[in-house]
Design a protein around this motif. Sequence first.
Motif, PDB file in Angstrom:
ATOM      1  N   SER A   1       6.546   6.174  -4.686  1.00 56.30           N
ATOM      2  CA  SER A   1       6.223   6.101  -3.250  1.00 56.30           C
ATOM      3  C   SER A   1       4.910   6.811  -2.994  1.00 56.30           C
ATOM      4  O   SER A   1       4.678   7.933  -3.479  1.00 56.30           O
ATOM      5  CB  SER A   1       7.343   6.737  -2.427  1.00 56.30           C
ATOM      6  N   MET A   2       4.031   6.159  -2.242  1.00 55.65           N
ATOM      7  CA  MET A   2       2.711   6.708  -1.977  1.00 55.65           C
ATOM      8  C   MET A   2       2.655   7.445  -0.633  1.00 55.65           C
ATOM      9  O   MET A   2       1.659   8.137  -0.340  1.00 55.65           O
ATOM     10  CB  MET A   2       1.665   5.586  -1.972  1.00 55.65           C
TER      11      MET A   2
ATOM     12  N   SER B   1       0.811  -1.224   0.000  1.00 56.43           N
ATOM     13  CA  SER B   1       0.000   0.000   0.000  1.00 56.43           C
ATOM     14  C   SER B   1       0.839   1.266   0.000  1.00 56.43           C
ATOM     15  O   SER B   1       0.320   2.359  -0.246  1.00 56.43           O
ATOM     16  CB  SER B   1      -0.922   0.002   1.230  1.00 56.43           C
ATOM     17  N   ASP B   2       2.153   1.125   0.241  1.00 61.29           N
ATOM     18  CA  ASP B   2       3.021   2.296   0.300  1.00 61.29           C
ATOM     19  C   ASP B   2       3.676   2.617  -1.042  1.00 61.29           C
ATOM     20  O   ASP B   2       4.364   3.632  -1.162  1.00 61.29           O
ATOM     21  CB  ASP B   2       4.133   2.080   1.336  1.00 61.29           C
TER      22      ASP B   2
END
Length: 500
Positions: free
Chosen positions: A495-496, A146-147
């Motif tokens: 990168s989130m 999720s990242d």
Amino acid sequence: MPFETIEIPQLNKTIKIPIGLFVDGQFIPSSSGEKIDTFNPATGEKIASFYAGTVEDVDAAVEIAKDVYSYTWSMQPIRDRRDLLLKLARLLERDREILAMLDAIDAGKPYHTNALADLDQVITLTKYYAGAVGNYTNGEIIPVNSDKFCYTLREPYGVVALIVPWNYPLAMACWKMQGALAAGNTIVIKPSENTSLSLLYLGQLIMEAGFPNGVVNIIPGAGNVVGEALAKHMKINKISFTGSTSVGCKILKYSGMSNMKEVCLECGGKSPAVVFKDADVDNAAAWTANGIFYNSGQNCTANSRIYVHENLYEEFLKKFKEYARNHYSFADFNVFNPDCTLGPVISKIQYDRIMKFIESPDGKRDILFPMPPNSETKGFFIPPVIFTDVPEKSPLLQEEIFGPVVVISKFCHYSEVVKMANNSRYGLAAAVFTEGVRRGHRFARDVHAGTVWINSSNDEEVTVPFGGFKMSGIGRELGRYGVESYLQTKTVHMSMVPHH
């Protein structure tokens, strides 16, 4: 623009062809002004003289291809690339007979059975690659966590170099060129110095189709000048070569010494055909005879080694000879005669090389139909030759002859014939004839070859990948691979979340 006029009296035709280098959308003399004479291998007569490229000409063409890629071609909408290839296909259809005539006189191809068939394949694959534009260029999203968001892009190499052989002058050029164009690259292509005419003529059709100037550049010339310069060039990112294994090794070496460019090689072959005792003998005889004698044996995939089960050997040998005698003819040594199915080999050099194999003391030699004793032909015609009882270590079974010469041997057991079939430094293709489904697929698994035909031989499809194992080459052409091989993969990580 530099042109020459060629007369083809057999068809009552006159053809005007360009003889210059095709660079930046125009035909120009080479920087040295030197020319190469090209000869008709069926008559020995000079056809024309075309300009021979130099290292300086290669540099100029690469710079133009690089600029047009960066500022024009890479920005072209996908639909435009598709439409240009479709327009080219229509022009190929229109000038099909002219291009076939050029390959008939320049390469010695029988016009009705070989040269026209080559053009039909070229037209089909051009339409196929037009439809492939944009289909195989998509990357993929790769889930990580999720990242992070990760994906790939498929991008053209930019400028690619293509080097093509003399046995299929236009077909081999289009195998490479249309796939590279569909992928979005620009091109510098070198035809064989023996057979440059049809590709130079194609340059006119590329202009007429509306391709931007400099997308395709054609530099004929000597292999040790133009070919070597392309392989060593620092601004070429990929090179695709079809030809001999010895030259392929040099291409690989030069590419590594320069900028480690991506390399695709389709080199020599010594392809086996295995006929098991349950085979349809008529089918096997027909396919294998065509597999070695079509194009006068000048095929990398020619099944020049045939292994026949001992129970079927005598019947097969008889039917093989009958088929060859009934279907292959010099027809007065006129490649434009509808009955001509066997043309000359490409040159005096190749003729002399093949004759040394034919004069081998190994085994028993059977010349299927000897040359007429008072033949007036000045061409390089060689009749089909069969060798039997040849030892496995003989050059007849180990070296690529590239002529209408075949060795037919006996075998007894499956394990024995698989060992014999794999006893080669080459691994381009193989054929197996059997009515046993399991046996056919087992052999396809066990033989070391990039292409395997079951109950046929040498029937390629433009939608199916082609390439070799071992010393027969690296990489694949045709089908989706013919586009994907001209694309490189880029990975993107995003990168989130901020890093603390």
